[in-house]
Write a protein that holds these residues in place. Structure first.
Motif, short mmCIF file in Angstrom:
data_model
loop_
_atom_site.label_atom_id
_atom_site.label_comp_id
_atom_site.label_asym_id
_atom_site.label_seq_id
_atom_site.Cartn_x
_atom_site.Cartn_y
_atom_site.Cartn_z
N PRO A 99 0.83 -1.20 0.00
CA PRO A 99 0.00 0.00 0.00
C PRO A 99 0.86 1.26 0.00
N PRO A 100 0.33 2.32 -0.58
CA PRO A 100 1.07 3.57 -0.48
C PRO A 100 1.06 4.05 0.96
N LEU A 109 0.23 18.01 -0.71
CA LEU A 109 0.64 17.83 -2.11
C LEU A 109 1.44 16.55 -2.28
N GLU A 110 2.30 16.25 -1.33
CA GLU A 110 3.06 14.99 -1.41
C GLU A 110 2.13 13.79 -1.35
N MET A 115 -0.78 9.43 -4.16
CA MET A 115 -2.07 8.84 -4.50
C MET A 115 -2.26 8.79 -6.02
N ALA A 116 -1.90 9.86 -6.69
CA ALA A 116 -2.03 9.92 -8.14
C ALA A 116 -1.08 8.95 -8.83
N ILE A 139 -5.73 8.35 4.69
CA ILE A 139 -6.27 9.50 3.96
C ILE A 139 -6.94 8.94 2.72
N THR A 140 -8.24 9.19 2.57
CA THR A 140 -8.95 8.75 1.36
C THR A 140 -8.86 9.86 0.31
N ALA A 141 -9.05 9.47 -0.93
CA ALA A 141 -9.05 10.45 -2.01
C ALA A 141 -10.16 11.48 -1.79
#
Length: 173
Positions: A99-100, A109-110, A115-116, A139-141
């Motif tokens: 997982p990230p 921003l990081e 996520m992106a 943290i969800t999108a």
């Protein structure tokens, strides 16, 4: 804003958790995915809801979508039987990436860039220590978008939702 400030408690499951219970958890809470922890409680993978749906659909239907039209509702209603007796770990792709994980001091921003880059609906926030990784939250999108949009202000740009889930139709003047 730092990742530690954005992180919230989030549902997680173990690789040994019951797959049917995990699917119900996703459905009941309308979650985009679940954080899967290994046997030591450390983040192992993200199980997207779309992957859980994929587990339900027979492989022959995935390969030939025209077969989906000939499966009657009686059989379609039994798709979730595919989860009975399975563990969450059985539902993860064999090539499941770790997982990230954002560092607590990462900026919004990081986190967004991470996520992106990995195209994940959520990012774990964890501190790495000598005795292992300590999960602080997720943290969800959607939550990240909410926080980032807060900086733009309250103007909705003329778009309103219709409550249909389809995005509604444009306003007429």
């Amino acid at each position: 804003m730092r990742a530690r400030d954005l992180a919230v408690e989030y549902e997680s499951v173990s690789v040994d958790s019951d797959a049917l219970a995990a699917a119900r958890l996703m459905a009941e809470h309308k979650l985009p995915g679940l954080l899967v922890l290994d046997r030591h409680g450390e983040p192992k993978a993200i199980l997207p809801a779309s992957q859980m749906v994929k587990v339900l659909v027979p492989e022959y239907v995935i390969e030939d979508q025209t077969l989906a039209a000939v499966v009657d509702e009686k059989h379609a209603d039994r798709l979730c039987q595919a989860l009975v007796g399975r563990r969450v770990g059985d539902c993860l792709p064999t090539t499941a990436a770790p997982p990230p994980i954002a560092d607590p001091d990462d900026t919004a921003l990081e986190v967004a860039a991470l996520m992106a880059r990995v195209r994940s609906p959520l990012v774990a926030v964890a501190e790495k220590a000598k005795d292992g990784t300590h999960l602080l939250g997720v943290i969800t999108a959607a939550h990240l978008l909410h926080e980032l949009l807060g900086a733009v202000g309250a103007d909705d740009g003329g778009i309103t939702g219709s409550g249909t889930g389809t995005g509604g139709s444009p306003r007429t003047q």
